[in-house]
Design a protein around this motif. Structure first.
Motif, PDB file in Angstrom:
ATOM      1  N   LYS A 193       0.806  -1.226   0.000  1.00 27.80           N
ATOM      2  CA  LYS A 193       0.000   0.000   0.000  1.00 27.80           C
ATOM      3  C   LYS A 193       0.837   1.272   0.000  1.00 27.80           C
ATOM      4  N   GLY A 194       2.142   1.135  -0.133  1.00 27.54           N
ATOM      5  CA  GLY A 194       2.984   2.310  -0.239  1.00 27.54           C
ATOM      6  C   GLY A 194       3.637   2.707   1.061  1.00 27.54           C
ATOM      7  N   PRO A 195       4.560   3.679   0.997  1.00 28.19           N
ATOM      8  CA  PRO A 195       5.254   4.131   2.205  1.00 28.19           C
ATOM      9  C   PRO A 195       4.275   4.695   3.232  1.00 28.19           C
ATOM     10  N   LEU A 196       4.684   4.673   4.493  1.00 26.83           N
ATOM     11  CA  LEU A 196       3.874   5.270   5.546  1.00 26.83           C
ATOM     12  C   LEU A 196       3.787   6.785   5.344  1.00 26.83           C
ATOM     13  N   PRO A 197       2.758   7.427   5.884  1.00 28.32           N
ATOM     14  CA  PRO A 197       2.616   8.876   5.714  1.00 28.32           C
ATOM     15  C   PRO A 197       3.837   9.638   6.235  1.00 28.32           C
ATOM     16  N   THR A 198       4.075  10.773   5.657  1.00 28.15           N
ATOM     17  CA  THR A 198       5.194  11.611   6.078  1.00 28.15           C
ATOM     18  C   THR A 198       5.121  11.890   7.586  1.00 28.15           C
ATOM     19  N   GLY A 199       6.223  11.686   8.260  1.00 26.00           N
ATOM     20  CA  GLY A 199       6.276  11.908   9.705  1.00 26.00           C
ATOM     21  C   GLY A 199       6.044  10.667  10.532  1.00 26.00           C
ATOM     22  N   ALA A 200       5.520   9.579   9.905  1.00 30.28           N
ATOM     23  CA  ALA A 200       5.255   8.353  10.661  1.00 30.28           C
ATOM     24  C   ALA A 200       6.560   7.687  11.095  1.00 30.28           C
ATOM     25  N   LEU A 201       7.598   7.857  10.286  1.00 26.26           N
ATOM     26  CA  LEU A 201       8.914   7.310  10.612  1.00 26.26           C
ATOM     27  C   LEU A 201       9.847   8.442  11.020  1.00 26.26           C
ATOM     28  N   ARG A 202      10.652   8.179  12.048  1.00 16.27           N
ATOM     29  CA  ARG A 202      11.535   9.199  12.593  1.00 16.27           C
ATOM     30  C   ARG A 202      12.922   9.165  11.960  1.00 16.27           C
ATOM     31  N   ARG A 203      13.169   8.155  11.107  1.00 18.79           N
ATOM     32  CA  ARG A 203      14.503   7.926  10.561  1.00 18.79           C
ATOM     33  C   ARG A 203      15.505   7.748  11.697  1.00 18.79           C
ATOM     34  N   ALA A 204      15.043   6.973  12.689  1.00 13.54           N
ATOM     35  CA  ALA A 204      15.857   6.735  13.882  1.00 13.54           C
ATOM     36  C   ALA A 204      15.309   5.492  14.568  1.00 13.54           C
ATOM     37  N   ASN A 205      15.792   5.245  15.787  1.00 18.28           N
ATOM     38  CA  ASN A 205      15.297   4.116  16.573  1.00 18.28           C
ATOM     39  C   ASN A 205      13.779   4.163  16.676  1.00 18.28           C
ATOM     40  N   GLY A 206      13.178   3.015  16.526  1.00 16.25           N
ATOM     41  CA  GLY A 206      11.718   2.913  16.600  1.00 16.25           C
ATOM     42  C   GLY A 206      11.057   2.704  15.257  1.00 16.25           C
ATOM     43  N   ASP A 207      11.768   3.033  14.164  1.00 14.67           N
ATOM     44  CA  ASP A 207      11.167   2.885  12.838  1.00 14.67           C
ATOM     45  C   ASP A 207      10.884   1.427  12.500  1.00 14.67           C
ATOM     46  N   ILE A 208      11.796   0.526  12.875  1.00 14.60           N
ATOM     47  CA  ILE A 208      11.595  -0.894  12.562  1.00 14.60           C
ATOM     48  C   ILE A 208      10.335  -1.397  13.259  1.00 14.60           C
ATOM     49  N   GLU A 209      10.173  -1.018  14.520  1.00  9.87           N
ATOM     50  CA  GLU A 209       8.976  -1.452  15.250  1.00  9.87           C
ATOM     51  C   GLU A 209       7.713  -0.846  14.643  1.00  9.87           C
ATOM     52  N   THR A 210       7.797   0.407  14.188  1.00 12.81           N
ATOM     53  CA  THR A 210       6.641   1.044  13.543  1.00 12.81           C
ATOM     54  C   THR A 210       6.226   0.274  12.294  1.00 12.81           C
ATOM     55  N   LEU A 211       7.191  -0.093  11.467  1.00 17.53           N
ATOM     56  CA  LEU A 211       6.899  -0.861  10.258  1.00 17.53           C
ATOM     57  C   LEU A 211       6.346  -2.238  10.607  1.00 17.53           C
ATOM     58  N   LYS A 212       6.914  -2.861  11.635  1.00 17.12           N
ATOM     59  CA  LYS A 212       6.418  -4.176  12.053  1.00 17.12           C
ATOM     60  C   LYS A 212       4.970  -4.077  12.531  1.00 17.12           C
ATOM     61  N   ASN A 213       4.670  -3.072  13.356  1.00 15.53           N
ATOM     62  CA  ASN A 213       3.314  -2.910  13.884  1.00 15.53           C
ATOM     63  C   ASN A 213       2.300  -2.631  12.777  1.00 15.53           C
ATOM     64  N   ASP A 214       2.770  -2.081  11.662  1.00 19.61           N
ATOM     65  CA  ASP A 214       1.889  -1.831  10.524  1.00 19.61           C
ATOM     66  C   ASP A 214       1.792  -3.045   9.606  1.00 19.61           C
ATOM     67  N   GLY A 215       2.390  -4.160  10.018  1.00 15.33           N
ATOM     68  CA  GLY A 215       2.298  -5.393   9.234  1.00 15.33           C
ATOM     69  C   GLY A 215       3.206  -5.435   8.028  1.00 15.33           C
ATOM     70  N   ARG A 216       4.299  -4.667   8.037  1.00 11.15           N
ATOM     71  CA  ARG A 216       5.147  -4.574   6.841  1.00 11.15           C
ATOM     72  C   ARG A 216       6.178  -5.698   6.740  1.00 11.15           C
ATOM     73  N   PHE A 217       6.499  -6.366   7.853  1.00 12.47           N
ATOM     74  CA  PHE A 217       7.471  -7.446   7.824  1.00 12.47           C
ATOM     75  C   PHE A 217       6.762  -8.790   7.664  1.00 12.47           C
ATOM     76  N   PRO A 218       7.490  -9.857   7.303  1.00 11.35           N
ATOM     77  CA  PRO A 218       6.860 -11.175   7.172  1.00 11.35           C
ATOM     78  C   PRO A 218       6.144 -11.583   8.455  1.00 11.35           C
ATOM     79  N   ALA A 219       4.991 -12.218   8.298  1.00 10.93           N
ATOM     80  CA  ALA A 219       4.201 -12.640   9.454  1.00 10.93           C
ATOM     81  C   ALA A 219       5.038 -13.531  10.363  1.00 10.93           C
ATOM     82  N   GLY A 220       5.012 -13.228  11.657  1.00  9.53           N
ATOM     83  CA  GLY A 220       5.740 -14.022  12.635  1.00  9.53           C
ATOM     84  C   GLY A 220       7.198 -13.653  12.813  1.00  9.53           C
ATOM     85  N   PHE A 221       7.723 -12.735  11.971  1.00 12.44           N
ATOM     86  CA  PHE A 221       9.134 -12.359  12.095  1.00 12.44           C
ATOM     87  C   PHE A 221       9.296 -11.289  13.174  1.00 12.44           C
TER      88      PHE A 221
END
Length: 628
Positions: A179-207
């Motif tokens: 569905k495309g990149p997250l909205p502007t500002g959703a990622l901080r380009r720092a610590n926490g971005d990986i978890e944000t992407l994971k919580n949005d279901g962007r990584f493989p299920a169960g990873f």
């Protein structure tokens, strides 16, 4: 018209064949950066509608003395960052192999790929593994699987059902357009971005993606769909790492002469597998009597018995035993205060050390054998730290996580699988295999089974294992008046016979490390039932191969799961098949043994951390820092 497929990068033909086998529906696909045209020709031969693009295509084609057939559409010199000749959402799939390393603006290239894909289109992408050499034309030095997944998730691709593998010279992935990149500002380009992407279901299920996770992975959710007849012998060679130099490895397995517990089982598998791979192996145990190992050891392995007492004199004796064998590596199993003895000995002897933890990290603290601070102090002195699940990584401070390697357990594949879908069996077996101690919660299995019996009189509950809770459990069975439907087998030298005869498997623990009994059930092709809050179990069981129950209402949810599996032979068959496939793709001996060997070789190469004569002072400083 079928045309000859030319040579390419090691392992790439396997991956092309795999994509063709996995997606028989075919479609319109572009081969970006086609080079000599292996992918384009292969997809064309398989019946796909193919577009081929690339820079300097004539040079490649002249060198190979081969042309493209008229059926392949050619788009020479197409810029991956500006593919305007291709309309929006005009392609079912994109094959992009070894192109991104040549592209300065990776984000723009991936955005263009998403633009030309249909809403449910797929990207098949291969990039080279990381290397230190600087190569002309390569503005990126390479990837690992974790980096590739992160970059694709950040670019807006959907990896939830994605598959990834490091095969040959390819870090390879399959992902949907998303569905495309997250909205502007959703990622901080720092610590926490990986978890944000994971919580949005962007990584493989169960990873278990989290800050600082180790991306040097062999595969994630990968399963080969090509048949054995289609797979060349070269695949196994490509999947194997470069030859590892022979090592002299010493394993501390404290109770291998006293019992047949899970840690001792894993320890003998580690030791035996390394001996069979040509390494010189010694097993050290703590035993004052001259008694044999309870687990069979390879005839080349030397079993050394050290004093059970833990004091300065016995530590000196341990050091002498280690130093006299000129070992390359020490491996310590069993998480308790003994770990610190391993650390002291390794640093005094100057031998690299892997500490391998085989239990839920919380358990030693709960029973008073080791505090979390003591655990961290021991790990502070290890070359590498071996944990069983990604979920345990967060139990250690950030500065230690670079040294963590997560490798699950394995078990021996059985010669014969179970037949859980056989509805003609007069007596069907719900099996549990566990030591009969309170933390295994076998009483919950008995209680839930009793609730299920009125609807399933042809079923029996078979309990394999022994322990101090047996009498209490037998009394519970008597009180529930289900003695005719419950069998206490006790300990057995051949538990695999019990798995073969079973129709479903249940483990009612609330916490484990990475239990072997569920792995054994999985290897036999049984449907699995366990609790969602139980570490290890919640990675082994998926919605395909079993049922994870709610621990907030344990008896009711367990009974409901048991009743569902008991009532449906077709479901048992489907879940059993999924169990077998999951074991073969994730937990086979061949895969796990290779990962252990690579971890041990890496530890030898890294050497000891924090070395020096003032180790005890450093450990005390570490305690102070960790307890602040």
């Amino acid at each position: 018209m079928s045309i000859e497929v030319t040579k390419s990068i090691n392992g790439q033909k396997d991956l092309v064949d795999e994509v063709i086998a996995s997606f028989p529906e075919k479609g319109r696909i572009i081969d970006i950066g086609t080079g000599s045209g292996l992918a384009a020709r292969s997809f064309f031969n398989a019946g796909w509608e193919v577009v081929a693009s690339g820079m300097d295509m004539d040079a490649y084609l002249d060198a190979d003395n081969a042309g493209f057939p008229p059926g392949i559409e050619l788009l020479p010199d197409l810029d991956i960052c500006d593919m305007h000749p291709l309309a929006d959402a005009s392609l079912d799939c994109v094959w992009c192999a070894h192109v991104l390393e040549h592209v300065s603006d990776t984000g723009r290239a991936l955005s263009e790929i998403r633009r030309v894909l249909k809403p449910d289109g797929r990207l098949f992408i291969a990039v080279p593994p990381f290397k230190h050499n600087v190569v002309g034309g390569h503005v990126n030095s390479g990837w690992n699987l974790g980096t590739l997944m992160y970059v694709l998730a950040d670019a807006g691709f959907d990896l939830s059902d994605g598959r990834f593998i490091h095969h040959g010279y390819n870090v390879f992935g399959i992902a949907r357009r998303g569905k495309g990149p997250l909205p502007t500002g959703a990622l901080r380009r720092a610590n926490g971005d990986i978890e944000t992407l994971k919580n949005d279901g962007r990584f493989p299920a169960g990873f278990a993606a989290e800050q600082g996770f180790n991306g040097q992975l062999k595969q994630v959710n990968w399963m080969w769909n090509t048949t054995p007849e289609q797979v060349p012998v070269a695949r196994k060679m490509l999947m194997s790492p470069p030859p590892i130099q022979k090592m002299k490895i010493g394993f501390f397995i404290p109770f291998i002469t006293k019992g047949r517990g899970g840690t001792e089982n894993v320890g003998q598998m580690m030791a035996n597998s390394m001996a069979k791979r040509g390494h010189d192996v010694t097993v050290f145990t703590f035993e004052d009597e001259d008694v044999p190992s309870q687990w069979p050891l390879d005839e080349t392995i030397d079993l050394v018995r050290l004093s059970e007492a833990g004091n300065e004199r016995t530590d000196d004796q341990m050091l002498l035993a280690i130093a006299s064998r000129t070992l390359d590596l020490l491996v310590g199993l069993h998480m308790n205060r003994t770990f610190k003895r391993y650390v002291r000995c390794a640093h005094r002897a100057g031998v690299p050390l892997v500490l391998s933890e085989h239990i839920d990290p919380r358990f030693p603290r709960w029973i008073g054998t080791n505090t979390m601070h003591e655990r961290q102090v021991a790990f502070y002195g290890a070359s590498l730290i071996h944990l069983l699940t990604e979920g345990f990584r967060s139990t250690l401070p950030g500065f230690m996580r670079e040294r963590i390697r997560v490798i699950p357990n394995t078990v021996k594949a059985p010669e014969q699988a179970a037949c859980p879908g056989d509805a003609t069996k007069q007596k069907k077996v719900l099996l549990t295999v566990a030591r009969l101690v309170p933390r295994k919660n076998v009483h919950l299995t008995i209680e839930a089974f009793a609730k299920s019996l009125p609807e399933a009189e042809e079923w029996v509950l078979r309990i394999v294992g022994d322990g101090p809770e047996r009498q209490n459990l037998e009394e519970q069975v008597s009180d529930l008046k289900i003695a005719d439907s419950v069998e206490f087998v006790g300990e057995t030298s051949d538990p695999y016979a019990c798995y073969r005869d079973a129709d479903a498997f249940v483990l009612s623990s609330f916490f484990e490390g990475f239990p072997l009994s569920t792995l054994e059930a999985m290897a036999h092709g049984l449907p699995l039932i366990g609790f969602a809050n139980c570490s290890g179990v919640n990675e082994q069981i998926t919605e395909d191969n079993g049922i994870l129950c709610d621990a907030s209402c344990p008896s009711e949810s367990l009974a409901a799961a048991i009743q569902r599996v008991m009532a449906d032979a077709k479901l048992r068959e489907e879940m059993g098949q999924a169990s077998l496939k999951r074991f073969e793709s994730h937990y086979s001996e061949e895969q796990i043994f290779a990962q252990w060997e690579e971890m041990f070789a890496e530890a030898v190469e890294r050497g000891l951390p924090n070395s020096g004569s003032n180790l005890e002072t450093k450990l005390r400083v570490a305690v102070s820092e960790l307890t602040k």
